[in-house]
Design a protein around this motif. Structure first.
Motif, short mmCIF file in Angstrom:
data_model
loop_
_atom_site.label_atom_id
_atom_site.label_comp_id
_atom_site.label_asym_id
_atom_site.label_seq_id
_atom_site.Cartn_x
_atom_site.Cartn_y
_atom_site.Cartn_z
N TRP A 44 -6.41 -12.45 -0.44
CA TRP A 44 -5.68 -11.29 0.05
C TRP A 44 -5.42 -11.37 1.54
O TRP A 44 -4.47 -10.76 2.03
CB TRP A 44 -6.44 -10.02 -0.28
N VAL A 129 -6.73 -5.54 4.44
CA VAL A 129 -7.38 -5.92 3.18
C VAL A 129 -6.39 -6.65 2.27
O VAL A 129 -6.69 -7.72 1.75
CB VAL A 129 -8.00 -4.69 2.48
N ARG A 130 -5.22 -6.06 2.06
CA ARG A 130 -4.16 -6.71 1.27
C ARG A 130 -3.00 -6.97 2.22
O ARG A 130 -2.08 -6.17 2.35
CB ARG A 130 -3.68 -5.83 0.12
N ALA A 133 0.59 -6.74 0.79
CA ALA A 133 0.99 -5.56 0.03
C ALA A 133 2.05 -4.79 0.82
O ALA A 133 2.01 -4.76 2.05
CB ALA A 133 -0.21 -4.66 -0.24
N LYS A 136 -0.15 -1.28 3.28
CA LYS A 136 -1.49 -1.79 3.57
C LYS A 136 -2.52 -0.68 3.77
O LYS A 136 -3.71 -0.88 3.54
CB LYS A 136 -1.44 -2.67 4.82
N TRP A 139 -5.23 0.33 1.04
CA TRP A 139 -6.25 -0.70 0.86
C TRP A 139 -7.26 -0.67 2.00
O TRP A 139 -8.47 -0.78 1.77
CB TRP A 139 -5.60 -2.08 0.75
N ASP A 140 -6.75 -0.54 3.23
CA ASP A 140 -7.66 -0.46 4.39
C ASP A 140 -8.52 0.80 4.32
O ASP A 140 -9.70 0.77 4.63
CB ASP A 140 -6.85 -0.48 5.70
#
Length: 170
Positions: A44, A129-130, A133, A136, A139-140
């Motif tokens: 990722w 994190v991704r 994506a 983001k 995910w964070d």
């Protein structure tokens, strides 16, 4: 006349060495989970993937180098945590508690995630994190929430172990 408080064998019990060892071990092992799962298995992100996208061989090698520096740092934390755990286990004034140790491990992992998430994801924007994506931030935020939950749960276990130990004393 020497009082009992001055004698090394009469030291009051302390859980601090066990907690410090567990926090360092938890941070190091949490870093390994991050690196192994998010960097290598899921791919990722890399340590510098937001600043140095791995879209060429040279950039991929640069990311690999900094991931290696990251692994060296978490290895040192883990090794130091093991050394401190060994020393704590040899001390007669450190009561052994699996609950305290597990709590400290979770606390260390959680603090690692929160610090790494705030610094690397938000302040320095080294990676997310991704990384690839479209959005983001969720995910964070989930990574930070997971870290906060680990920190809270670890602290709770440590406090619960202390309360349980205190209630057993005469």
């Amino acid at each position: 006349m020497v009082s009992n408080q001055m004698l090394p064998d009469a030291r009051r019990p302390t859980r601090v060495p066990l907690i410090v060892a567990g926090v360092l071990l938890g941070a190091g092992l949490g870093g390994f989970v991050d690196g192994i799962v998010l960097h290598q298995i899921l791919q990722w992100h890399n340590l510098l993937s937001a600043r140095l996208p791995p879209d060429t061989l040279v950039r991929a090698k640069g990311n690999m180098y900094w991931d290696g520096v990251f692994y060296a740092a978490v290895w040192l934390m883990t090794a130091l945590g093991l050394r401190l755990l060994w020393a704590a286990g040899a001390r007669p004034d450190v009561p052994w508690s699996g609950q305290t140790l597990v709590g400290a491990l979770l606390l260390g992992w959680g603090v690692f995630n929160v610090v790494e998430g705030v610094i690397d994801h938000h302040l320095l924007a080294l990676h997310h994190v991704r990384e690839y994506a479209p959005d983001k931030l969720p995910w964070d935020a989930a990574f930070l929430a997971f870290g906060a939950a680990l920190t809270f749960g670890g602290g709770w276990l440590i406090r619960a172990a202390r309360s349980g130990a205190e209630s057993k004393q005469p």
